[in-house]
Design an enzyme around this catalytic site. Structure first.
Site, PDB file in Angstrom:
ATOM      1  N   ASP A 200      22.134  64.866  69.223  1.00 39.21           N
ATOM      2  CA  ASP A 200      23.324  65.402  68.568  1.00 39.21           C
ATOM      3  C   ASP A 200      23.082  65.512  67.067  1.00 39.21           C
ATOM      4  OD1 ASP A 200      24.364  65.311  71.048  1.00 39.21           O
ATOM      5  OD2 ASP A 200      25.934  63.839  70.613  1.00 39.21           O
TER       6      ASP A 200
ATOM      7  N   LEU B 115      35.216  87.349  67.742  1.00 39.95           N
ATOM      8  CA  LEU B 115      35.669  88.433  66.866  1.00 39.95           C
ATOM      9  C   LEU B 115      34.595  88.767  65.849  1.00 39.95           C
ATOM     10  CD1 LEU B 115      39.290  87.190  66.062  1.00 39.95           C
ATOM     11  CD2 LEU B 115      38.680  89.140  67.487  1.00 39.95           C
TER      12      LEU B 115
ATOM     13  N   GLU C  75      47.469  89.046  61.831  1.00 42.00           N
ATOM     14  CA  GLU C  75      47.918  87.696  62.223  1.00 42.00           C
ATOM     15  C   GLU C  75      47.064  86.648  61.530  1.00 42.00           C
ATOM     16  OE1 GLU C  75      46.967  87.539  66.381  1.00 42.00           O
ATOM     17  OE2 GLU C  75      48.369  89.124  66.905  1.00 42.00           O
TER      18      GLU C  75
ATOM     19  N   ARG D 135      37.755  78.021  76.220  1.00 42.11           N
ATOM     20  CA  ARG D 135      36.960  79.238  76.191  1.00 42.11           C
ATOM     21  C   ARG D 135      35.554  78.994  76.749  1.00 42.11           C
ATOM     22  NH1 ARG D 135      35.814  83.101  70.998  1.00 42.11           N
ATOM     23  NH2 ARG D 135      34.223  81.612  70.408  1.00 42.11           N
TER      24      ARG D 135
ATOM     25  N   CYS E  50      14.372  50.303  49.210  1.00 46.48           N
ATOM     26  CA  CYS E  50      15.412  50.568  50.206  1.00 46.48           C
ATOM     27  C   CYS E  50      16.642  49.711  49.901  1.00 46.48           C
ATOM     28  CB  CYS E  50      14.871  50.247  51.600  1.00 46.48           C
ATOM     29  SG  CYS E  50      16.152  50.242  52.861  1.00 46.48           S
TER      30      CYS E  50
ATOM     31  N   CYS F 171      17.034  46.900  52.807  1.00 50.80           N
ATOM     32  CA  CYS F 171      16.133  45.775  53.059  1.00 50.80           C
ATOM     33  C   CYS F 171      15.253  45.437  51.863  1.00 50.80           C
ATOM     34  CB  CYS F 171      15.257  46.052  54.278  1.00 50.80           C
ATOM     35  SG  CYS F 171      13.978  47.280  53.960  1.00 50.80           S
TER      36      CYS F 171
ATOM     37  N   CYS G 259      12.319  54.549  53.635  1.00 46.46           N
ATOM     38  CA  CYS G 259      12.095  53.112  53.532  1.00 46.46           C
ATOM     39  C   CYS G 259      10.828  52.789  54.314  1.00 46.46           C
ATOM     40  CB  CYS G 259      13.286  52.389  54.141  1.00 46.46           C
ATOM     41  SG  CYS G 259      12.935  50.688  54.562  1.00 46.46           S
TER      42      CYS G 259
HETATM   43  P1  AMP Z   1      35.373  83.720  66.481  1.00 48.51           P
HETATM   44  O1  AMP Z   1      35.138  82.857  67.673  1.00 48.51           O
HETATM   45  O2  AMP Z   1      35.481  82.975  65.209  1.00 48.51           O
HETATM   46  O3  AMP Z   1      34.527  84.917  66.426  1.00 48.51           O
HETATM   47  O4  AMP Z   1      36.851  84.282  66.559  1.00 48.51           O
HETATM   48  C1  AMP Z   1      37.617  84.262  67.687  1.00 48.51           C
HETATM   49  C2  AMP Z   1      38.449  83.037  67.702  1.00 48.51           C
HETATM   50  O5  AMP Z   1      39.425  83.051  66.695  1.00 48.51           O
HETATM   51  C3  AMP Z   1      39.226  82.962  68.953  1.00 48.51           C
HETATM   52  O6  AMP Z   1      38.478  82.429  70.002  1.00 48.51           O
HETATM   53  C4  AMP Z   1      40.344  82.063  68.571  1.00 48.51           C
HETATM   54  O7  AMP Z   1      39.947  80.730  68.802  1.00 48.51           O
HETATM   55  C5  AMP Z   1      40.498  82.234  67.083  1.00 48.51           C
HETATM   56  N1  AMP Z   1      41.780  82.800  66.676  1.00 48.51           N
HETATM   57  C6  AMP Z   1      42.670  82.188  65.891  1.00 48.51           C
HETATM   58  N2  AMP Z   1      43.754  82.950  65.670  1.00 48.51           N
HETATM   59  C7  AMP Z   1      43.557  84.099  66.343  1.00 48.51           C
HETATM   60  C8  AMP Z   1      44.328  85.281  66.529  1.00 48.51           C
HETATM   61  N3  AMP Z   1      45.498  85.442  65.938  1.00 48.51           N
HETATM   62  N4  AMP Z   1      43.808  86.241  67.308  1.00 48.51           N
HETATM   63  C9  AMP Z   1      42.608  86.091  67.889  1.00 48.51           C
HETATM   64  N5  AMP Z   1      41.843  85.000  67.754  1.00 48.51           N
HETATM   65  C10 AMP Z   1      42.308  84.004  66.993  1.00 48.51           C
END
Ligand code: AMP
Length: 705
Positions: free
Chosen positions: A45, A95, A128, A151, A425, A428, A443
């Protein structure tokens, strides 16, 4: 690639940064798939976080180079054991991004061109606020909430219905609205309402306060907290966290209640879903004005928003526009600049990592950056401090970008004397050394350094290593403090050592009881039998990660052969293993050349039954070959295909290179397929692979029977 081999972000030129972002996008995607889809992470991780951090740092320095498929924009929630998988009937897309007016103009021009509209024809756009949380899909059948999913990777998410039910903003049922607002919003047979699950700043602060009180790690930001809260296996925990939901889209639907996006939002609002206030814009100027207004008011909002999403309002146009690869053509996210604030460096602390790396961290006068209180920031290494002239007393500009730990962008007012990096360090007192060509100080105290010992022990029992239930960081620290566990082997002598050191029996220790103590001893006993690759990885040797643990175990198969390979003059043999480089081989030999480490190892393996690695079928024609899967496999899951290939003795890699023996290309294979063709690597399709692997599997059965 180890961190030490990388060019510091501050030294990257444009071209190098572009190449680095491409490499990081690819690697992170590969590791996401390994972790989220196959439940089989290839790196720790921490190493994964380093990749993301570097990506975010480069993006912060070169915002214009940020890729449309930037990993920092992906929210894929890890698929954990215990959640059922849900295949989305319509993929949950990502998006595209816009960063400035030009991008927004291009977006509108592109739409007009695609739809063959007059260039000045008005296009109604819904704007939005983009909430920084994680998306969820809620399926309603006849107005009843029946299933909710994350998702995931966009195609397959996790079934988190029980957890989503605990969120107040999510209606369990909704009914016909009749006349009035949202009139005509008839309940449809099936609608999958999509929206964002998020946590407000107030809820986030309260949760972290509780985490601290319970001696649990704090969440880095509200988005992580929301994701962590939503993915609890116990819905009661989710219920105790204050999560919110806003609807903004939909997936499968039998009949839409309106012909525009804004109309559907109004119907959802009328059904009882929370929908965010939005605007309808008809020009770039209006879009920019809305963006500016929301950005200015951003810090007053009780939750994080990181941009504005613009969507074409007319749904018939949305349909015609459709989607290009991972994102729709009818929507785009116009990002805000990273949030920044000024504060003062009150001190520079040095943290000692598991492998002895000394990391400088700026202690900051607490400052609110975009609603979250920031009180420290990583300074990476000595060079970073020198380049940026970061000193105690300096006023600095800090920024928080997405889920990244805060960074110091620049010094606004100089501080006092230059910072001198310690030559010993802080944990220690052993000498700190910075080797030539390396950026980090380390260290030299090895396993005798307390900080390293605890970190190493923590790593030793971590999920991909010994994975001992009930033995986490807190318990390890307590055992170390009490002097009962100072080396890995001591874990297996725990009971005896507690008595030896004249401590009360574990069940009487604070925080322990009869059951928890018994469970721990049972969990430890169970892990005495350990596969060789896990054992190698668990040692936490520099550069020897999980992948190398597997390579070594496959090569040597038994503990005895592995030990024999560690003779100091055996460098070449180690280097001959495909995938093992100079650093890994030297790291291993150096580790075992140290008498102290060797005695710790001997004591440890004396406690264990190390399991041999099964010899792969040498008759299989893919044995020893490096295979790459790409594209979508229709007949089997990627995880199954990979497991099959490995069972046949092949190595599965995530990237195509000249060393690749064969590429199995599923549907819609892209760049990897092209690369394979360019390199002349053999390519077969899924059907051929199924045939090949099935025939081979049959051959193997014959042989073993
Ligand atoms: P990305 O994954 O950053 O490319 O963008 C898509 C994500 O934006 C979506 O999966 C949502 O989790 C988030 N999101 C937040 N607000 C909006 C909105 N008004 N419309 C669409 N996606 C949104």
């Amino acid at each position: 690639m180890s961190q030490a081999d990388l060019i510091p972000v501050a030294d990257l030129g444009q071209a190098e940064a572009t190449a680095e972002l491409a490499r990081l996008a690819f690697e992170i995607r590969f590791h996401d798939a390994a972790y989220y889809q196959n439940d089989d992470p290839a790196i720790s991780d921490a190493d994964y976080d380093q990749l993301r951090l570097r990506n975010a740092e480069i993006e912060a320095r070169f915002p214009d180079l940020k890729r449309a498929d930037s990993p920092s924009e992906r929210l894929g929630a890890p698929i954990a054991d215990g959640f059922k998988k849900v295949r989305h009937s319509r993929p949950m897309l990502s998006l595209g991004n816009a960063f400035n007016e030009e991008d927004v103009t291009d977006f509108l021009v592109g739409i007009a061109r695609f739809l063959k509209l007059e260039s000045d024809a008005p296009i109604a756009i819904v704007a939005e606020p983009k909430i920084d949380g994680l998306s969820a899909a809620l399926r309603y059948e006849n107005g009843i909430f029946v299933q909710g999913a994350t998702r995931g990777d966009g195609e397959v998410g996790e079934d988190i219905t029980a957890n989503l039910r605990t969120i107040d903003d999510i209606p369990h049922t909704f009914a016909d609205t009749g006349a009035g607002v949202g009139a005509g919003a008839k309940v449809v047979e099936v609608i999958e309402v999509r929206g964002e699950v998020f946590m407000s700043h107030a809820a986030f602060a309260e949760l972290n306060r509780q985490q601290v009180a319970a001696d649990k790690p704090e969440y880095a930001n509200p988005r992580n907290a929301a994701a962590g809260s939503l993915r609890q296996l116990d819905p009661a925990i989710t219920a105790s966290r204050q999560l919110s939901f806003r609807a903004y889209a939909w997936g499968e639907v039998t009949a839409l209640p309106a012909g525009t996006h804004s109309g559907v939002l109004a119907a959802m609002a009328a059904w009882g879903f929370k929908v965010q206030a939005h605007a309808i814009c008809e020009s770039v100027a209006e879009m920019m004005a809305y963006h500016g207004e929301m950005e200015a008011g951003r810090s007053e909002r009780p939750y994080d928003i990181d941009g504005i999403v613009y969507k074409v309002d007319r749904l018939d146009w949305q349909d015609r526009l459709g989607a290009a690869s991972r994102s729709p053509r009818w929507a785009i996210a116009h990002k805000f600049a990273a949030e920044q604030a000024q504060t003062i460096v009150e001190g520079i602390d040095i943290q000692v990592g598991r492998t002895g790396k000394l990391t400088p961290v700026a202690r900051l006068k607490p400052v609110t950056v975009g609603g979250v209180v920031v009180s420290n920031a990583t300074l990476h290494n000595e060079d970073y401090i020198v380049e940026k002239s970061i000193r105690v007393g300096a006023t600095v500009l800090v920024q928080r970008a997405g889920d990244v730990i805060p960074q110091v962008v620049e010094v606004v007012k100089p501080g006092q004397a230059p910072f001198t990096f310690p030559t010993s360090c802080p944990a220690c007192g052993a000498a700190a050394v910075r080797d030539e060509g390396e950026v980090d100080w380390r260290c030299s105290g090895g396993l005798t350094c307390g900080a390293q010992a605890v970190e190493r022990l923590r790593h030793f029992v971590s999920r991909n290593a010994f994975d001992i239930d009930g033995l986490g960081e807190k318990q390890i620290s307590a055992f170390f403090q009490a002097g009962v566990v100072e080396a890995p082997g001591h874990i297996f002598q725990l009971q005896a050592r507690i008595a030896e050191k004249n401590h009360a029996p574990l069940r009487d220790w604070e925080g322990w009881g009869e059951t928890s103590a018994d469970n721990l001893f049972a969990a430890i006993k169970e892990k005495r039998a350990i596969p060789l690759d896990r054992l190698i990885f668990a040692l936490g040797i520099r550069h020897v990660g999980q992948g190398n643990g597997k390579l070594l175990a496959r090569r040597y198969e038994t503990l005895a052969d592995f030990e024999a390979a560690l003779a100091p003059d055996n460098l070449q043999q180690l280097l001959d293993i495909d995938g093992v480089g100079e650093k890994v081989a030297r790291g291993l030999l150096d580790f075992f050349a140290d008498a102290h480490n060797k005695s710790i190892w001997d004591e440890l393996v004396g406690e264990l039954q190390v399991q041999d690695i099964e010899r792969a079928a040498t008759t299989s024609p893919v044995a020893g070959q490096t295979l790459v899967f790409t594209g979508t496999l229709e007949q089997t899951s990627r995880a199954e295909a990979k497991a099959r290939a490995e069972a046949l003795g092949a190595k599965v890699s995530g990237s195509v290179s000249a060393k690749t023996d064969m590429v199995i290309a599923g549907a819609a294979a892209g760049s990897k397929l092209k690369k394979a063709q360019a390199l002349g690597v053999k390519v077969i399709d899924e059907a051929a692979w199924l045939e090949l692997s099935a025939i081979q599997a049959a051959n193997m059965e014959e042989e073993t029977s």
